[in-house]
Design a protein around this motif. Structure first.
Motif, PDB file in Angstrom:
ATOM      1  N   GLY A 328      50.510  25.224  71.837  1.00 60.94           N
ATOM      2  CA  GLY A 328      50.692  23.832  72.243  1.00 60.94           C
ATOM      3  C   GLY A 328      50.964  22.931  71.059  1.00 60.94           C
ATOM      4  N   ALA A 329      50.215  23.144  69.979  1.00 61.42           N
ATOM      5  CA  ALA A 329      50.433  22.339  68.779  1.00 61.42           C
ATOM      6  C   ALA A 329      51.799  22.620  68.162  1.00 61.42           C
ATOM      7  CB  ALA A 329      49.327  22.622  67.760  1.00 61.42           C
ATOM      8  N   ASN A 330      52.225  23.867  68.213  1.00 60.59           N
ATOM      9  CA  ASN A 330      53.527  24.257  67.678  1.00 60.59           C
ATOM     10  C   ASN A 330      54.650  23.517  68.403  1.00 60.59           C
ATOM     11  OD1 ASN A 330      55.168  25.912  65.924  1.00 60.59           O
ATOM     12  ND2 ASN A 330      55.636  27.197  67.694  1.00 60.59           N
ATOM     13  N   HIS A 331      54.594  23.514  69.722  1.00 62.36           N
ATOM     14  CA  HIS A 331      55.612  22.805  70.502  1.00 62.36           C
ATOM     15  C   HIS A 331      55.501  21.296  70.307  1.00 62.36           C
ATOM     16  CE1 HIS A 331      57.049  20.887  74.327  1.00 62.36           C
ATOM     17  NE2 HIS A 331      58.102  21.614  74.016  1.00 62.36           N
ATOM     18  N   GLU A 332      54.270  20.802  70.305  1.00 59.18           N
ATOM     19  CA  GLU A 332      54.055  19.359  70.156  1.00 59.18           C
ATOM     20  C   GLU A 332      54.529  18.869  68.786  1.00 59.18           C
ATOM     21  OE1 GLU A 332      52.729  15.836  72.038  1.00 59.18           O
ATOM     22  OE2 GLU A 332      52.948  17.872  72.788  1.00 59.18           O
ATOM     23  N   ALA A 333      54.418  19.724  67.772  1.00 59.38           N
ATOM     24  CA  ALA A 333      54.814  19.323  66.412  1.00 59.38           C
ATOM     25  C   ALA A 333      56.323  19.400  66.205  1.00 59.38           C
ATOM     26  CB  ALA A 333      54.111  20.204  65.385  1.00 59.38           C
ATOM     27  N   GLY A 334      57.060  19.863  67.217  1.00 58.32           N
ATOM     28  CA  GLY A 334      58.520  19.841  67.133  1.00 58.32           C
ATOM     29  C   GLY A 334      59.174  21.133  66.702  1.00 58.32           C
ATOM     30  N   ALA A 335      58.490  22.274  66.835  1.00 60.67           N
ATOM     31  CA  ALA A 335      59.093  23.549  66.454  1.00 60.67           C
ATOM     32  C   ALA A 335      60.357  23.803  67.275  1.00 60.67           C
ATOM     33  CB  ALA A 335      58.098  24.685  66.665  1.00 60.67           C
ATOM     34  N   VAL A 336      61.368  24.367  66.626  1.00 58.86           N
ATOM     35  CA  VAL A 336      62.649  24.647  67.280  1.00 58.86           C
ATOM     36  C   VAL A 336      62.839  26.137  67.503  1.00 58.86           C
ATOM     37  CG1 VAL A 336      65.163  24.404  67.105  1.00 58.86           C
ATOM     38  CG2 VAL A 336      63.667  22.565  66.282  1.00 58.86           C
ATOM     39  N   THR A 337      62.462  26.948  66.531  1.00 56.84           N
ATOM     40  CA  THR A 337      62.637  28.399  66.623  1.00 56.84           C
ATOM     41  C   THR A 337      61.340  29.095  66.191  1.00 56.84           C
ATOM     42  OG1 THR A 337      63.356  28.775  64.339  1.00 56.84           O
ATOM     43  CG2 THR A 337      65.042  28.051  65.922  1.00 56.84           C
ATOM     44  N   PRO A 338      61.242  30.410  66.385  1.00 60.10           N
ATOM     45  CA  PRO A 338      60.062  31.152  65.921  1.00 60.10           C
ATOM     46  C   PRO A 338      59.865  31.140  64.412  1.00 60.10           C
ATOM     47  CG  PRO A 338      61.197  32.398  67.621  1.00 60.10           C
ATOM     48  CD  PRO A 338      62.088  31.243  67.260  1.00 60.10           C
ATOM     49  N   ILE A 339      60.845  30.618  63.682  1.00 59.10           N
ATOM     50  CA  ILE A 339      60.670  30.485  62.227  1.00 59.10           C
ATOM     51  C   ILE A 339      59.421  29.657  61.921  1.00 59.10           C
ATOM     52  CG2 ILE A 339      61.670  29.396  60.169  1.00 59.10           C
ATOM     53  CD1 ILE A 339      62.939  32.022  60.752  1.00 59.10           C
ATOM     54  N   ALA A 340      59.055  28.739  62.835  1.00 56.09           N
ATOM     55  CA  ALA A 340      57.854  27.909  62.626  1.00 56.09           C
ATOM     56  C   ALA A 340      56.619  28.792  62.473  1.00 56.09           C
ATOM     57  CB  ALA A 340      57.684  26.933  63.789  1.00 56.09           C
ATOM     58  N   THR A 341      56.520  29.843  63.277  1.00 55.66           N
ATOM     59  CA  THR A 341      55.373  30.745  63.182  1.00 55.66           C
ATOM     60  C   THR A 341      55.416  31.539  61.884  1.00 55.66           C
ATOM     61  OG1 THR A 341      55.317  30.939  65.594  1.00 55.66           O
ATOM     62  CG2 THR A 341      54.164  32.621  64.343  1.00 55.66           C
ATOM     63  N   VAL A 342      56.607  31.964  61.485  1.00 54.64           N
ATOM     64  CA  VAL A 342      56.744  32.682  60.212  1.00 54.64           C
ATOM     65  C   VAL A 342      56.295  31.784  59.057  1.00 54.64           C
ATOM     66  CG1 VAL A 342      58.360  33.832  58.654  1.00 54.64           C
ATOM     67  CG2 VAL A 342      58.637  34.065  61.140  1.00 54.64           C
ATOM     68  N   ILE A 343      56.708  30.525  59.101  1.00 55.67           N
ATOM     69  CA  ILE A 343      56.309  29.571  58.054  1.00 55.67           C
ATOM     70  C   ILE A 343      54.809  29.343  58.090  1.00 55.67           C
ATOM     71  CG2 ILE A 343      56.531  27.171  57.300  1.00 55.67           C
ATOM     72  CD1 ILE A 343      59.445  27.263  58.234  1.00 55.67           C
ATOM     73  N   ALA A 344      54.248  29.211  59.314  1.00 54.11           N
ATOM     74  CA  ALA A 344      52.806  28.983  59.440  1.00 54.11           C
ATOM     75  C   ALA A 344      52.019  30.140  58.829  1.00 54.11           C
ATOM     76  CB  ALA A 344      52.436  28.800  60.912  1.00 54.11           C
ATOM     77  N   SER A 345      52.430  31.353  59.111  1.00 54.62           N
ATOM     78  CA  SER A 345      51.727  32.517  58.552  1.00 54.62           C
ATOM     79  C   SER A 345      51.886  32.587  57.035  1.00 54.62           C
ATOM     80  CB  SER A 345      52.259  33.798  59.192  1.00 54.62           C
ATOM     81  OG  SER A 345      52.034  33.802  60.582  1.00 54.62           O
ATOM     82  N   SER A 346      53.077  32.254  56.560  1.00 57.45           N
ATOM     83  CA  SER A 346      53.303  32.249  55.106  1.00 57.45           C
ATOM     84  C   SER A 346      52.452  31.185  54.424  1.00 57.45           C
ATOM     85  CB  SER A 346      54.782  32.016  54.813  1.00 57.45           C
ATOM     86  OG  SER A 346      55.588  32.985  55.447  1.00 57.45           O
ATOM     87  N   LEU A 347      52.420  29.994  55.016  1.00 54.15           N
ATOM     88  CA  LEU A 347      51.599  28.926  54.446  1.00 54.15           C
ATOM     89  C   LEU A 347      50.119  29.265  54.506  1.00 54.15           C
ATOM     90  CD1 LEU A 347      53.394  25.722  55.815  1.00 54.15           C
ATOM     91  CD2 LEU A 347      53.355  26.566  53.464  1.00 54.15           C
ATOM     92  N   LEU A 348      49.717  29.966  55.583  1.00 52.76           N
ATOM     93  CA  LEU A 348      48.315  30.372  55.681  1.00 52.76           C
ATOM     94  C   LEU A 348      47.955  31.291  54.521  1.00 52.76           C
ATOM     95  CD1 LEU A 348      45.653  30.436  57.234  1.00 52.76           C
ATOM     96  CD2 LEU A 348      46.580  32.331  58.604  1.00 52.76           C
ATOM     97  N   ILE A 349      48.874  32.199  54.172  1.00 47.37           N
ATOM     98  CA  ILE A 349      48.621  33.082  53.027  1.00 47.37           C
ATOM     99  C   ILE A 349      48.491  32.263  51.744  1.00 47.37           C
ATOM    100  CG2 ILE A 349      49.641  34.892  51.598  1.00 47.37           C
ATOM    101  CD1 ILE A 349      50.914  36.027  54.147  1.00 47.37           C
ATOM    102  N   VAL A 350      49.379  31.272  51.591  1.00 46.10           N
ATOM    103  CA  VAL A 350      49.315  30.409  50.395  1.00 46.10           C
ATOM    104  C   VAL A 350      48.000  29.649  50.356  1.00 46.10           C
ATOM    105  CG1 VAL A 350      50.367  28.416  49.263  1.00 46.10           C
ATOM    106  CG2 VAL A 350      51.814  30.198  50.255  1.00 46.10           C
ATOM    107  N   ILE A 351      47.603  29.114  51.516  1.00 50.68           N
ATOM    108  CA  ILE A 351      46.348  28.358  51.578  1.00 50.68           C
ATOM    109  C   ILE A 351      45.173  29.250  51.216  1.00 50.68           C
ATOM    110  CG2 ILE A 351      44.752  27.198  53.166  1.00 50.68           C
ATOM    111  CD1 ILE A 351      47.200  26.117  54.632  1.00 50.68           C
ATOM    112  N   VAL A 352      45.180  30.451  51.782  1.00 54.70           N
ATOM    113  CA  VAL A 352      44.071  31.371  51.516  1.00 54.70           C
ATOM    114  C   VAL A 352      44.028  31.766  50.042  1.00 54.70           C
ATOM    115  CG1 VAL A 352      43.263  33.725  51.952  1.00 54.70           C
ATOM    116  CG2 VAL A 352      43.927  32.266  53.860  1.00 54.70           C
ATOM    117  N   LEU A 353      45.215  31.974  49.437  1.00 54.23           N
ATOM    118  CA  LEU A 353      45.256  32.424  48.041  1.00 54.23           C
ATOM    119  C   LEU A 353      45.058  31.299  47.030  1.00 54.23           C
ATOM    120  CD1 LEU A 353      48.203  34.988  48.123  1.00 54.23           C
ATOM    121  CD2 LEU A 353      45.757  35.480  47.962  1.00 54.23           C
TER     122      LEU A 353
END
Length: 598
Positions: A328-353
């Motif tokens: 819901g947040a993904n759609h509400e934030a304006g995601a257009v393609t599944p690339i948003a999820t790829v970016i989210a997972s990548s950023l999560l790795i950056v945040i964790v590291l």
């Protein structure tokens, strides 16, 4: 052949279908949505892993590699996979009796369950069983979505108000405990102030600056406000709860234990996870698709979920599925393609590291406020009013799904809604519309209408059946046929509205045909559809009914049946509603002219 090849490629590499949609504008929107998703999954991943009896880091691991695989190989542009509340609870309930939660043995069993869950989900997708999702009606999705929104809000109320209550339970049980805490004066004013301020900033940003991602603005503003409030208040209002320390490591490689004993213990658990995970993911994907206008390929979603869990078993993840919060947040934030999820997972790795120490200071109340907005956005009041206004049946299905989700369980709500929809469908189709029809008075017309205004013929009845003749509808149709005046020995079924017939329906027609013959009349069919005729032929019923009693389109039925009428009844009849009985009697004798009034 090229089309077949394209279909195979689309099944193997579905991301190639939406790859042309990726451009500078979409990447900007997806990056913003990905940042929102990465921030939201931080507290959720840790909380869900704890709920599942797993080490906290495993909740974040489940939101990394599995989420990317599901996004690339699924069909939904907005579905975000990862750890979920329902799967976490189910895993803990099933694994806790087998091993100590959090232990190495427990984790190993969880990885085996993840692998088997992925294998079964993938097998179902490859077998084309995604059709099962067709039984989830639009009204069920709307009710399910509204229930999910309310449950999200209820689940975040303790964090928003700064009170501690027992987790789990229904919507009303949670709110009841919450009111008990508030009545006892346990409200944390500083936590509530941060949450209210975050919501206010989000609403203002969305209204006055729609081009700026309001969720990011709200998170930053809420965090700064919380820090300022903590500094000003000192120790007078207590400490502001934050996320706390996060694990700063990439998901380690893992290998599921596929020994016979491990599979024997894990297989029943994995079966439950498979059903629940697919139901959850597809329900969420369809609910988001209603809002985005996208069409979901259920089989591809099955495949995407299966591959994500298979991969998760080798990257330290426990079973994952679609998340309503993050989708819901993904759609509400304006995601257009599944690339948003790829970016989210990548950023999560950056945040964790990299940013783990800073993320630890993020107020939990800020995240609760953001999820409040997500939950509220899932309650589609416009469609709820439309369904309630349009159909009582659909409104009842929607309300049943909603209340089941709030009173019992969100995933059980889907099953309840599906079953209730099927019951409503069977109830409606068990009473097909049977109309008394007469010849259309229009010149050269072959049709029969219920609006002719003509009186009944004393020897023949014509009924149009609009609906399928299957086991549940037979009592209603047979009773209607038997209520025809016994003097009307001939019965014509206008069959253009019969789309389907089963063996029980064929047996019922054969019984009625025999009854009509015993009365000295017959049962006849006009405009019988090919599919219905083929079934009657395969079962030998057409031979018993008499092929000569089945009349095709644009055939003069009465012209063929009129010679079978009783001559004397026709001689005395004054109605003469058919063209055939105007001048001649059934035996070919010319009618005597009507005597004049004098």
């Amino acid at each position: 052949m090229p089309l077949l090849a394209n279909l195979r490629i689309a099944r193997l590499l579905p991301f190639l279908a939406w790859a042309p949609l990726v451009n500078r504008r979409s990447l900007r929107s997806d990056a913003i949505a990905g940042l929102v998703g990465a921030v939201i999954v931080l507290p959720q991943g840790i909380a869900f892993a704890t709920l599942a009896g797993m080490p906290p880091a495993y909740g974040l691991y489940a939101a990394m590699v599995p989420a990317v695989i599901a996004a690339l190989f699924g069909s939904s542009f907005h579905l975000v996979s990862g750890p979920t509340n329902a799967l976490s609870i189910l895993l803990f309930a099933q694994l806790a009796p087998l091993a100590e939660p959090g232990s190495a043995q427990y984790v190993q069993l969880a990885l085996t369950v993840t692998f088997l869950t992925g294998a079964m989900q993938l097998a179902l997708g490859l077998a084309g069983l995604g059709m099962l999702v067709n039984f989830i009606s639009h009204s069920v999705v709307i009710g399910f979505t509204a229930a999910a929104g309310l449950l999200i809000i209820a689940s975040q109320l303790p964090s928003f108000l700064g009170v501690t209550i027992e987790r789990g339970g229904s919507f009303f049980a949670t709110t009841q405990r919450l009111f008990g805490e508030l009545a006892g004066g346990n409200l944390d004013w500083m936590v509530t102030a941060v949450g209210v301020f975050t919501i206010a900033v989000a609403i203002a940003s969305r209204r006055f600056y729609p081009r700026i991602p309001y969720m990011i603005v709200a998170v930053l503003a809420g965090s700064l406000f919380g820090a300022a409030l903590s500094r000003l208040a000192g120790d007078r209002l207590g400490a502001l709860p934050t996320l706390g320390a996060l694990p700063g490591a990439l998901p380690p490689l893992s290998v599921p234990n596929l020994s016979f004993e491990s599979i024997r213990q894990s297989l029943p658990i994995a079966l439950g996870m498979t059903i629940l995970g697919l139901t959850e993911a597809l329900s969420i994907a369809r609910a988001i698709a209603v809002r985005s206008g996208q069409r979901i390929d259920a089989n591809q979603e099955f495949i995407g979920q299966g591959l994500s869990n298979l991969a998760g078993a080798f990257f330290s993840a426990y079973p994952s599925s679609g998340s309503f919060n993050r989708s819901g947040a993904n759609h509400e934030a304006g995601a257009v393609t599944p690339i948003a999820t790829v970016i989210a997972s990548s950023l999560l790795i950056v945040i964790v590291l990299v940013v783990a120490p800073l993320a630890a200071h993020l107020p939990i109340a800020v995240m609760a406020a953001i999820l409040f907005l997500v939950g509220y956005g899932l309650i589609d009041t416009q469609h709820i009013r439309q369904v309630a206004r349009t159909s009582r049946r659909e409104g009842a299905v929607m309300l049943t799904t909603l209340l089941t989700g709030l009173l019992v369980d969100l995933e059980f709500a889907i099953v309840t809604g599906m079953l209730f929809s099927l019951v409503m469908y069977l109830q409606r189709t068990s009473r097909p519309l049977v109309l008394d029809v007469k010849p259309d008075p229009a010149p050269d017309s072959y049709h029969y209408t219920a609006d002719s205004g003509l009186p009944d013929c004393p020897q023949i009845k014509m009924l149009r059946v609009n609906g399928s003749l299957y086991f549940a509808a037979l009592d209603h149709v047979a009773r209607t046929m038997q209520q025809v005046d016994p003097r009307q020995k001939h019965l014509v079924i206008v069959a253009s509205g019969i789309n389907f017939i089963d063996v029980a329906g064929a047996e019922m027609l054969l019984a009625e045909s025999r009854r009509r013959r015993a009365l000295g009349g017959g049962l006849y069919f006009y405009r019988l559809k090919d599919e219905v005729r083929r079934l009657l032929e395969r079962g030998g019923y057409l031979t018993a009914l008499g092929p000569e009693n089945v009349f095709p389109v644009k055939h003069r039925v009465i012209a063929a049946l009129y010679p079978r009428f009783d001559n004397e009844i026709c001689r005395r009849c004054k109605h003469r509603i058919f063209a055939e009985c105007q001048d001649y009697l059934p035996n070919g004798e010319r009618r005597a002219p009507d005597p004049g009034p004098g």
